[in-house]
Design an enzyme around this catalytic site. Sequence first.
Site, PDB file in Angstrom:
ATOM      1  N   GLN A   1      42.639  41.352   2.824  1.00  0.00           N
ATOM      2  CA  GLN A   1      43.741  40.979   1.926  1.00  0.00           C
ATOM      3  C   GLN A   1      43.281  40.108   0.764  1.00  0.00           C
ATOM      4  O   GLN A   1      44.087  39.785  -0.109  1.00  0.00           O
ATOM      5  CB  GLN A   1      44.835  40.226   2.723  1.00  0.00           C
ATOM      6  CG  GLN A   1      45.531  41.068   3.755  1.00  0.00           C
ATOM      7  CD  GLN A   1      46.321  42.223   3.149  1.00  0.00           C
ATOM      8  OE1 GLN A   1      46.698  42.200   1.974  1.00  0.00           O
ATOM      9  NE2 GLN A   1      46.560  43.249   3.934  1.00  0.00           N
TER      10      GLN A   1
ATOM     11  N   LYS B   1      42.778  48.915  -0.243  1.00  0.00           N
ATOM     12  CA  LYS B   1      43.578  47.720  -0.548  1.00  0.00           C
ATOM     13  C   LYS B   1      43.085  47.041  -1.825  1.00  0.00           C
ATOM     14  O   LYS B   1      43.571  45.990  -2.212  1.00  0.00           O
ATOM     15  CB  LYS B   1      43.513  46.735   0.615  1.00  0.00           C
ATOM     16  CG  LYS B   1      44.199  47.256   1.893  1.00  0.00           C
ATOM     17  CD  LYS B   1      44.253  46.171   2.937  1.00  0.00           C
ATOM     18  CE  LYS B   1      44.427  46.687   4.341  1.00  0.00           C
ATOM     19  NZ  LYS B   1      45.791  47.092   4.666  1.00  0.00           N
TER      20      LYS B   1
ATOM     21  N   HIS C   1      44.671  40.043  12.182  1.00  0.00           N
ATOM     22  CA  HIS C   1      45.120  41.434  12.270  1.00  0.00           C
ATOM     23  C   HIS C   1      44.567  42.001  13.583  1.00  0.00           C
ATOM     24  O   HIS C   1      43.486  41.600  14.031  1.00  0.00           O
ATOM     25  CB  HIS C   1      44.538  42.191  11.076  1.00  0.00           C
ATOM     26  CG  HIS C   1      45.024  43.589  10.923  1.00  0.00           C
ATOM     27  ND1 HIS C   1      44.463  44.653  11.592  1.00  0.00           N
ATOM     28  CD2 HIS C   1      46.026  44.112  10.173  1.00  0.00           C
ATOM     29  CE1 HIS C   1      45.089  45.763  11.248  1.00  0.00           C
ATOM     30  NE2 HIS C   1      46.037  45.467  10.392  1.00  0.00           N
TER      31      HIS C   1
ATOM     32  N   ASP D   1      37.108  38.568   7.439  1.00  0.00           N
ATOM     33  CA  ASP D   1      37.963  39.726   7.214  1.00  0.00           C
ATOM     34  C   ASP D   1      38.641  39.518   5.856  1.00  0.00           C
ATOM     35  O   ASP D   1      39.629  38.787   5.743  1.00  0.00           O
ATOM     36  CB  ASP D   1      38.999  39.836   8.344  1.00  0.00           C
ATOM     37  CG  ASP D   1      40.016  40.938   8.079  1.00  0.00           C
ATOM     38  OD1 ASP D   1      39.948  41.576   7.006  1.00  0.00           O
ATOM     39  OD2 ASP D   1      40.893  41.147   8.932  1.00  0.00           O
TER      40      ASP D   1
HETATM   41  C1  LIG Z   1      43.910  41.175   7.305  1.00  0.00           C
HETATM   42  C2  LIG Z   1      43.694  42.603   7.626  1.00  0.00           C
HETATM   43  N1  LIG Z   1      42.603  42.959   8.302  1.00  0.00           N
HETATM   44  C3  LIG Z   1      42.345  44.231   8.610  1.00  0.00           C
HETATM   45  C4  LIG Z   1      43.203  45.229   8.246  1.00  0.00           C
HETATM   46  C5  LIG Z   1      42.889  46.644   8.615  1.00  0.00           C
HETATM   47  O1  LIG Z   1      42.719  47.398   7.467  1.00  0.00           O
HETATM   48  P1  LIG Z   1      42.482  48.984   7.594  1.00  0.00           P
HETATM   49  O2  LIG Z   1      43.696  49.542   8.238  1.00  0.00           O
HETATM   50  O3  LIG Z   1      42.303  49.430   6.193  1.00  0.00           O
HETATM   51  O4  LIG Z   1      41.274  49.161   8.420  1.00  0.00           O
HETATM   52  C6  LIG Z   1      44.366  44.907   7.558  1.00  0.00           C
HETATM   53  C7  LIG Z   1      45.345  45.955   7.178  1.00  0.00           C
HETATM   54  O5  LIG Z   1      46.457  45.705   6.838  1.00  0.00           O
HETATM   55  C8  LIG Z   1      44.612  43.565   7.211  1.00  0.00           C
HETATM   56  O6  LIG Z   1      45.697  43.206   6.547  1.00  0.00           O
END
Ligand SMILES: Cc1ncc(COP(=O)(O)O)c(C=O)c1O
Length: 429
Positions: free
Chosen positions: A203, A226, A120, A200
């Site tokens: 998900q 999430k 991401h 991370d």
């Molecule tokens: C794999 C992953 N990492 C990080 C994030 C970032 O999450 P946030 O926008 O809640 O900080 C997301 C958001 O979709 C994600 O899917």
Amino acid sequence: MFNSIRKEFPIISSSSFRKGIVYLDSSATTQKPQVVIDRIKQYYEKENANIHRGPYDLSLQATQYWLQAHESVAKFLNADSYEEIIFTRNSTEGLNFLANTIGKDLLKDGDIVVVSEMEHHSNIVSWMLLQKSIKFRIEYIPVKDNYTLDTDWFTALVKKYGKKIKIVSLVHISNVLGVKNNVEEIFKIAQSVNTFTVLDAAQSVARIRVDVKEINCDALVFSGHKVYGPTGSGVLYCKRKYLDKLIPWMGGGEMVSLVSKNGFEYNELPWKFEAGTPNIAGGIALGVAVDWLSKRVESVGGWESIVEHEQELIDFFLKQFDSIDWFKHFGPNNSKAKYGAIAFNIKGFTFRGCKDVTKVENDKRGESISEFLNKKRIAFREGYHCAEPLHDRFGVGPTVRFSLGIYNNREDVIYAANSLKEAVLSGLS
Ligand SMILES: Cc1ncc(COP(=O)(O)O)c(C=O)c1O
């Protein structure tokens, strides 16, 4: 059992609000069960006070709930103690926190941070920003054609650069491909040269059991929103041995125990890293969300049942397109290798944000499909899902993404598949 869980989500089960929404956007944010909504309401109706500071009952109570929420998250992740749990706003803040603390502490010019091609943007750009002050390199573990990470490539990198590789930061489950990476193996290789490992788990925490001891990561981030919790709540887990030594990236109230004109003393862990008044209601409700999820997981027979439920739905959805040549799934077709997200393209259509000018000129507008699905009350995504390097790696333009949560059922999936077929076959332009 899953049906009764579904009923706990008012936005999905109530017909008075958004009649019959088919929610397939849980990778972006999950819906909230009533118990989480009620907890926020209760806090503001009856319990609102700032934490840590007040000597009066309401403040003491809020402080206690704040601590309990940290304890709930520590239990949820199997961390050693709440002292290793820092509340943030989201995963993005957790990753930026790490870049600005452990990154600044460990990295020198010429060092290496390793991520993967399926990250991401938050796990790319937070490191890129740090490159503006330290001249380290970012290396990307390639994603193979079968959508797994190239562990051999990483082993060779470790052999070549050894201790120059200071940080490895990887996504657990891809928000686009839906694959789960073999992070345990990669972290083990990384730890052979003392590399700091970051997971991370944005998900994964709502989809599989995430145990920081089993995975043996040094740090982990996830977003409360999430995992059926509120927006504006998130978590950074980090092993205590690092937190003890790290310099916080934000200074202010709450994180100090004493300040004079000549200096200050840090507060205890984890408050040392929680400067300023936090999202108190959100954090308390996040504790409720993870407790609620743990109980629901137990009630359906464990995390295996959650995975099975989701993979059955994914399998069922993909089977609807088995012999359809316009449906181009982006990810492994084996549903046993998939968690949560189903991204795809439609032959002859180009979706919003496409960088390939010739495709944009020659194809039909994907927006027409999106608008059609929206009219059918389906909640979903189109675009790069903050993972442009992954789309570039496979030469794939913006995709449509349906993603699942604990409340989805076969009817949702059938309805979405049929609606998509209707949209494409009606020949929208
Ligand atoms: C794999 C992953 N990492 C990080 C994030 C970032 O999450 P946030 O926008 O809640 O900080 C997301 C958001 O979709 C994600 O899917």
